[in-house]
Design an enzyme around this catalytic site. Structure first.
Site, PDB file in Angstrom:
ATOM      1  CE1 TYR A 245      -2.809   3.272   1.213  1.00 48.73           C
ATOM      2  CE2 TYR A 245      -1.532   3.136   3.243  1.00 48.73           C
ATOM      3  CZ  TYR A 245      -2.406   3.826   2.422  1.00 48.73           C
ATOM      4  OH  TYR A 245      -2.861   5.060   2.801  1.00 48.73           O
TER       5      TYR A 245
ATOM      6  CB  SER B 146      -3.775  12.166   5.754  1.00 48.47           C
ATOM      7  OG  SER B 146      -4.849  11.753   4.957  1.00 48.47           O
TER       8      SER B 146
ATOM      9  CD  GLN C  76      -4.759  15.637   2.832  1.00 49.47           C
ATOM     10  OE1 GLN C  76      -4.693  14.687   3.608  1.00 49.47           O
ATOM     11  NE2 GLN C  76      -5.620  15.661   1.820  1.00 49.47           N
TER      12      GLN C  76
ATOM     13  CE1 TYR D 219      -6.435  13.563  -1.010  1.00 50.92           C
ATOM     14  CE2 TYR D 219      -6.773  12.127   0.880  1.00 50.92           C
ATOM     15  CZ  TYR D 219      -6.037  12.494  -0.228  1.00 50.92           C
ATOM     16  OH  TYR D 219      -4.901  11.803  -0.542  1.00 50.92           O
TER      17      TYR D 219
ATOM     18  NE  ARG E  82      -2.660   4.978  -5.342  1.00 50.64           N
ATOM     19  CZ  ARG E  82      -3.226   5.575  -4.295  1.00 50.64           C
ATOM     20  NH1 ARG E  82      -3.488   4.889  -3.187  1.00 50.64           N
ATOM     21  NH2 ARG E  82      -3.513   6.852  -4.321  1.00 50.64           N
TER      22      ARG E  82
ATOM     23  CE  LYS F 188       0.823  16.294  -0.510  1.00 48.72           C
ATOM     24  NZ  LYS F 188       0.115  15.186  -1.167  1.00 48.72           N
TER      25      LYS F 188
ATOM     26  CG  HIS G 211      -1.090  11.941  -4.394  1.00 44.76           C
ATOM     27  ND1 HIS G 211      -1.974  12.865  -3.916  1.00 44.76           N
ATOM     28  CD2 HIS G 211      -1.269  10.854  -3.608  1.00 44.76           C
ATOM     29  CE1 HIS G 211      -2.679  12.368  -2.912  1.00 44.76           C
ATOM     30  NE2 HIS G 211      -2.255  11.138  -2.698  1.00 44.76           N
TER      31      HIS G 211
ATOM     32  NE  ARG H 187       0.130   6.634  -2.457  1.00 42.99           N
ATOM     33  CZ  ARG H 187       0.300   5.414  -1.964  1.00 42.99           C
ATOM     34  NH1 ARG H 187       1.431   4.782  -2.165  1.00 42.99           N
ATOM     35  NH2 ARG H 187      -0.653   4.825  -1.278  1.00 42.99           N
TER      36      ARG H 187
HETATM   37  C1  LIG Z   1       0.841   5.564   1.710  1.00 42.76           C
HETATM   38  C2  LIG Z   1       0.601   6.955   1.213  1.00 42.76           C
HETATM   39  C3  LIG Z   1      -0.590   7.593   1.511  1.00 42.76           C
HETATM   40  C4  LIG Z   1      -0.808   8.901   1.068  1.00 42.76           C
HETATM   41  N1  LIG Z   1      -1.944   9.555   1.460  1.00 42.76           N
HETATM   42  C5  LIG Z   1      -2.087  10.871   1.167  1.00 42.76           C
HETATM   43  C6  LIG Z   1      -3.161  11.622   1.732  1.00 42.76           C
HETATM   44  O1  LIG Z   1      -3.971  11.096   2.488  1.00 42.76           O
HETATM   45  N2  LIG Z   1      -3.246  12.937   1.395  1.00 42.76           N
HETATM   46  C7  LIG Z   1      -2.354  13.555   0.547  1.00 42.76           C
HETATM   47  O2  LIG Z   1      -2.478  14.745   0.284  1.00 42.76           O
HETATM   48  N3  LIG Z   1      -1.314  12.868   0.047  1.00 42.76           N
HETATM   49  C8  LIG Z   1      -1.145  11.561   0.345  1.00 42.76           C
HETATM   50  N4  LIG Z   1      -0.052  10.883  -0.127  1.00 42.76           N
HETATM   51  C9  LIG Z   1       0.944  11.582  -0.960  1.00 42.76           C
HETATM   52  C10 LIG Z   1       2.039  12.218  -0.075  1.00 42.76           C
HETATM   53  O3  LIG Z   1       1.527  13.269   0.687  1.00 42.76           O
HETATM   54  C11 LIG Z   1       3.212  12.745  -0.902  1.00 42.76           C
HETATM   55  O4  LIG Z   1       2.721  13.608  -1.908  1.00 42.76           O
HETATM   56  C12 LIG Z   1       4.043  11.641  -1.555  1.00 42.76           C
HETATM   57  O5  LIG Z   1       4.139  10.537  -0.709  1.00 42.76           O
HETATM   58  C13 LIG Z   1       5.445  12.145  -1.853  1.00 42.76           C
HETATM   59  O6  LIG Z   1       6.202  11.186  -2.516  1.00 42.76           O
HETATM   60  P1  LIG Z   1       7.249  10.206  -1.782  1.00 42.76           P
HETATM   61  O7  LIG Z   1       6.433   9.125  -1.154  1.00 42.76           O
HETATM   62  O8  LIG Z   1       8.099   9.742  -2.888  1.00 42.76           O
HETATM   63  O9  LIG Z   1       7.993  11.013  -0.751  1.00 42.76           O
HETATM   64  C14 LIG Z   1       0.179   9.562   0.279  1.00 42.76           C
HETATM   65  C15 LIG Z   1       1.368   8.897  -0.020  1.00 42.76           C
HETATM   66  C16 LIG Z   1       1.598   7.612   0.445  1.00 42.76           C
HETATM   67  C17 LIG Z   1       2.916   6.957   0.134  1.00 42.76           C
END
Ligand SMILES: Cc1cc2nc3c(=O)[nH]c(=O)nc-3n(C[C@H](O)[C@H](O)[C@H](O)COP(=O)(O)O)c2cc1C
Length: 419
Positions: free
Chosen positions: A49, A132, A153, A155, A192, A279, A303, A306
């Site tokens: 995940y 989050s 943060q 959504y 994903r 963001k 993100h 993702r």
């Molecule tokens: C497991 C996971 C959950 C995430 N959940 C959120 C979220 O709830 N809200 C959000 O704005 N970004 C979320 N993100 C994105 C992160 O805030 C961030 O943009 C991203 O992880 C940065 O890339 P990196 O993992 O390579 O450092 C998530 C990322 C991961 C890995």
């Protein structure tokens, strides 16, 4: 929710008074070492995940990392050997290092109690921790652990004309959140493959494979038994009275929908009095629109690869966004940060604060609560060395260094698809 246990041990060095345990430094000299350890310690579905991304090849996350690797900085020598400081002042707060913890849904899946570990580690190391909307611990609980460094943060939750959004923003303000971050880059659920293969879908139904991987992850299981099953802790006030954890998960899934429109950003700007960040910005024109609405910070982000498979690496669009809105809003960055050198690269290009997501999750998975402290300190330590190595004393000075950025996205030269 079960009471959150104190982390087993706390480590920090960098700006903290405790000495760094050299044993961890030798065992985990890079984030890749923490990632491998996390993969061994955490059930497969939880690791996937965090580690996974959108699309068959998950190229987004790899692209972020390789684009950062390709950035070269020319070091300078002969300076005064002044003491270095990686401290940053942003939105009226001083932080010890330019790498905060990015908002992530359910850190407690990676390690039960993960949100509390992150919050405490961020407070001790004095770096931002962004909770989050989909965290496993509530705004009010987390804020207590991170009174000086807590960001929140949101959504988009369109239900009743954003009523839940406004209420969560109010709760964050009451709890003392320093910054509100609006995530714009999740207009729809992304595909994903690893999550689908592992049946990480809501409503959640454990498969035999999941049960096996939990039973073969004894440290994680022990922590789960202590902390209880993770849930979307910010949400019960809005779900039906007496809703089960699964009902709440379903409610969350049905409620988070679309990305904030500019009109909605403007409405949140009117009600949130503190610093507001958007963001997920990848285009200079979007950054300009956000700034025209009175947003205080732009977090350039894809993100972590993702959401949208064909997106460029976030660092590659950063310079164009800096040129468009630098000086009018604070510039924040995330995507692929895996070392202090990566943070220096982003800072040299003009990022005031970078955030890492997976890096902190790997630390958490590898070492539990100890790993959250370790990763905070890891970045601070590496950035200090990186600053010394390239002959500057501060991150502001790093912006004067000579940088070659081969992947920088030249918007004016790229065909604009206007249909
Ligand atoms: C497991 C996971 C959950 C995430 N959940 C959120 C979220 O709830 N809200 C959000 O704005 N970004 C979320 N993100 C994105 C992160 O805030 C961030 O943009 C991203 O992880 C940065 O890339 P990196 O993992 O390579 O450092 C998530 C990322 C991961 C890995």
């Amino acid at each position: 929710m079960a009471e959150v246990a104190k982390p087993k041990e706390t480590i920090s060095w960098g700006s903290s008074s405790r000495a760094r345990p050299d044993v961890l430094k030798r065992k985990f000299p890079t984030l890749a070492d923490l990632r491998l350890a996390a993969r061994r310690r955490v059930p497969r579905f939880a690791f996937d995940y965090v580690d996974g991304g959108v699309g068959a090849e998950e190229i987004g996350a790899k692209l972020n990392a390789s684009a950062l690797d390709a950035i070269e900085i020319v070091p300078r020598y002969g300076g005064a050997n002044a003491p270095v400081s990686p401290a940053v002042e942003i939105f009226g707060q001083r932080y010890n290092a330019p790498v905060g913890i990015a908002p992530m849904g359910l850190p407690s899946l990676m390690w039960p109690g993960g949100e509390a570990h992150f919050a405490r580690a961020a407070q001790r190391g004095r770096v931002p921790f962004t909770l989050s909307t989909s965290a496993g611990m509530s705004i009010e609980e987390v804020a207590k652990f991170a009174p000086d460094v807590f960001w929140f943060q949101l959504y988009r939750i369109p239900r009743d004309d954003l009523r839940i959004n406004f209420d969560m923003a109010r709760r964050a303000a009451d709890a003392g959140a320093k910054v509100l971050v609006l995530t714009l880059d999740v207009p729809s659920r992304s595909k994903r493959p690893r999550e689908l293969r592992n049946s990480m879908v809501i409503p959640f139904r454990p498969t035999l494979g999941m049960i096996f991987s939990v039973l073969t992850s004894p440290g994680w299981l022990a922590s789960l038994m202590q902390q209880g099953q993770p849930n979307f802790a910010n949400w019960p006030p809005y779900a039906a009275p007496g809703a089960s954890k699964n009902d709440v998960s379903l409610y969350v899934r049905q409620s988070i929908e679309g990305a904030f429109s500019w009109e909605e950003v403007a409405r949140l700007r009117e009600t949130w009095r503190g610093p507001l960040v958007v963001k997920g910005i990848m285009h200079p024109e979007d950054a300009e629109t956000a700034v025209s609405l009175g947003v205080d910070g732009i977090q350039v982000s894809n993100h972590g690869g993702r959401q949208f498979e064909a997106a460029p690496a976030s660092i590659d669009v950063f310079p164009a966004i800096r040129d468009a809105v630098g000086g009018k809003a604070e510039l924040l960055f995330d995507g692929g940060i895996r070392s202090g050198m990566d943070a220096l690269r982003a800072a040299a290009l003009g990022a005031k604060m970078s955030f890492a997501g997976r890096a902190f999750m790997y630390g958490l998975g590898a070492l539990g609560g100890e790993g959250a402290d370790y990763t905070v300190a890891f970045f601070e330590d590496e950035i200090k060395v990186a600053l010394r190595q390239c002959g500057v004393a501060t991150l502001a000075e790093a912006q004067g260094l000579t940088v070659r950025h081969p992947g920088a996205f030249a918007f004016e030269q790229v065909r604009r698809n206007t249909g």
